[in-house]
Design an enzyme around this catalytic site. Structure first.
Site, PDB file in Angstrom:
ATOM      1  N   GLU A 169      -5.147  -5.567  10.616  1.00  0.00           N
ATOM      2  CA  GLU A 169      -4.202  -4.475  10.825  1.00  0.00           C
ATOM      3  C   GLU A 169      -4.497  -3.785  12.156  1.00  0.00           C
ATOM      4  O   GLU A 169      -5.350  -2.888  12.220  1.00  0.00           O
ATOM      5  CB  GLU A 169      -4.332  -3.446   9.696  1.00  0.00           C
ATOM      6  CG  GLU A 169      -4.011  -3.995   8.325  1.00  0.00           C
ATOM      7  CD  GLU A 169      -3.461  -2.902   7.414  1.00  0.00           C
ATOM      8  OE1 GLU A 169      -2.357  -3.083   6.918  1.00  0.00           O
ATOM      9  OE2 GLU A 169      -4.128  -1.875   7.235  1.00  0.00           O
TER      10      GLU A 169
ATOM     11  N   SER B 229       3.484  -2.239  10.365  1.00  0.00           N
ATOM     12  CA  SER B 229       4.939  -2.201  10.511  1.00  0.00           C
ATOM     13  C   SER B 229       5.602  -3.540  10.205  1.00  0.00           C
ATOM     14  O   SER B 229       6.583  -3.921  10.847  1.00  0.00           O
ATOM     15  CB  SER B 229       5.324  -1.696  11.909  1.00  0.00           C
ATOM     16  OG  SER B 229       4.790  -0.392  12.114  1.00  0.00           O
TER      17      SER B 229
ATOM     18  N   ASN C 178       0.855  -1.185   0.000  1.00  0.00           N
ATOM     19  CA  ASN C 178       0.000   0.000   0.000  1.00  0.00           C
ATOM     20  C   ASN C 178       0.896   1.243   0.000  1.00  0.00           C
ATOM     21  O   ASN C 178       1.475   1.590   1.022  1.00  0.00           O
ATOM     22  CB  ASN C 178      -0.885  -0.034   1.256  1.00  0.00           C
ATOM     23  CG  ASN C 178      -1.715   1.219   1.427  1.00  0.00           C
ATOM     24  OD1 ASN C 178      -1.853   2.018   0.499  1.00  0.00           O
ATOM     25  ND2 ASN C 178      -2.280   1.400   2.611  1.00  0.00           N
TER      26      ASN C 178
HETATM   27  C1  PEP Z   1      -0.759  -0.063   6.034  1.00  0.00           C
HETATM   28  O1  PEP Z   1      -0.845   1.118   5.745  1.00  0.00           O
HETATM   29  O2  PEP Z   1      -1.635  -0.852   5.674  1.00  0.00           O
HETATM   30  C2  PEP Z   1       0.394  -0.488   6.813  1.00  0.00           C
HETATM   31  C3  PEP Z   1       0.412  -1.704   7.275  1.00  0.00           C
HETATM   32  O3  PEP Z   1       1.392   0.441   7.001  1.00  0.00           O
HETATM   33  P1  PEP Z   1       2.839   0.186   7.672  1.00  0.00           P
HETATM   34  O4  PEP Z   1       3.362  -1.097   7.087  1.00  0.00           O
HETATM   35  O5  PEP Z   1       3.645   1.362   7.274  1.00  0.00           O
HETATM   36  O6  PEP Z   1       2.606   0.073   9.134  1.00  0.00           O
END
Ligand code: PEP
Length: 250
Positions: free
Chosen positions: A167, A213, A9
């Site tokens: 998430e 992350s 993403n």
């Molecule tokens: C996301 O935006 O779906 C995400 C998981 O971001 P990050 O990996 O930067 O935490």
């Protein structure tokens, strides 16, 4: 056997030149053919990138959002049908940044999921608890509610088309990652809830991705969990070598 997937993403990053360069780098790097690499760039890249990856069976394109209506007087918005006509096959729905900054709630997300499915787009549906819910030990309840409110109206045939992304909001863009124990616990819980509603066949075949992350250092441990079928990657998807290292972490 469930499909292994890493979805990147990009959020609101990369102009068209930088975006095409990144995709060309992704194509040039070696990655396992049995891992589907989904690229979710900003809308304006979708048609170009779809052309670039058209001949690659292990790469596909997603939008980061779509409008809930099919068409009409919604200035500045993008419909699922437009996205699909540009060559994307997937759309992220329910990302926590959309919920937080654009006030998207389950009622709206339900409409978006319906519209996406009706226009040949596979929703990558995001859900997850915030820090307060996790600390109060209400994370399972919170995720169950999100599942029920936004998705459990679907027929089994519709539901089986989805990809789910767990998430935890506290882990997105924060550098905090769920432990493999926390991720596996939640993925297993989500699969069990799907099993209760739609039965074993569907719950066993649906891919559940972890996001928050996730990076080249922690992906191996997360992807080793039995119910973690891959990742939805934000920050670490903006560098080809990092994203491909994650794809190589199964
Ligand atoms: C996301 O935006 O779906 C995400 C998981 O971001 P990050 O990996 O930067 O935490």
């Amino acid at each position: 056997m469930r499909r292994k997937i890493v979805a990147g993403n990009w959020k609101m990053n990369k102009n068209i030149h930088q975006g095409l360069e990144l995709v060309n780098e992704l194509i040039a790097l070696d990655s396992p053919a049995d891992v589907l690499k989904i690229i979710a760039p900003p809308f304006v890249h979708i048609a170009h990138i779809s052309q670039l990856v058209k001949s690659k069976s292990d790469m596909a394109v997603a939008a980061q959002n779509c409008h809930q209506e099919t068409s009409g007087a919604y200035t500045g918005e993008i419909s699922a049908e437009m996205i699909s006509s540009c060559g994307a096959q997937y759309v992220i729905i329910g990302h926590s940044e959309r919920r937080l900054y654009f006030g998207e709630n389950s009622a709206l997300l339900t409409q978006k999921v319906n519209t996406a499915l009706a226009n040949s787009l596979t929703p990558i549906f995001c859900l997850g608890e915030n820090m307060e819910e996790r600390n109060a030990n209400k994370h399972l309840e919170a995720v169950k509610q999100q599942l029920k409110d936004a998705l459990f109206h679907l027929t089994p045939a519709e539901f089986s088309k989805l990809i789910i992304a767990y998430e935890p909001v506290w882990a997105i863009g924060t550098g905090l990652t769920a432990t493999s124990h926390q991720a596996q616990g939640m993925h297993n819980f989500i699969r069990a809830e799907i099993n209760k509603k739609y039965g074993k066949d569907i719950s066993e075949q649906i891919s559940i991705l972890y996001g928050g992350s996730c990076n080249a250092q922690n992906a191996k441990e997360l992807f080793a969990c039995i119910d973690v079928d891959g990742g939805l990657i934000g920050g670490a998807s903006l560098k080809a070598a990092d994203f491909i290292a994650i794809a190589n972490s199964f």
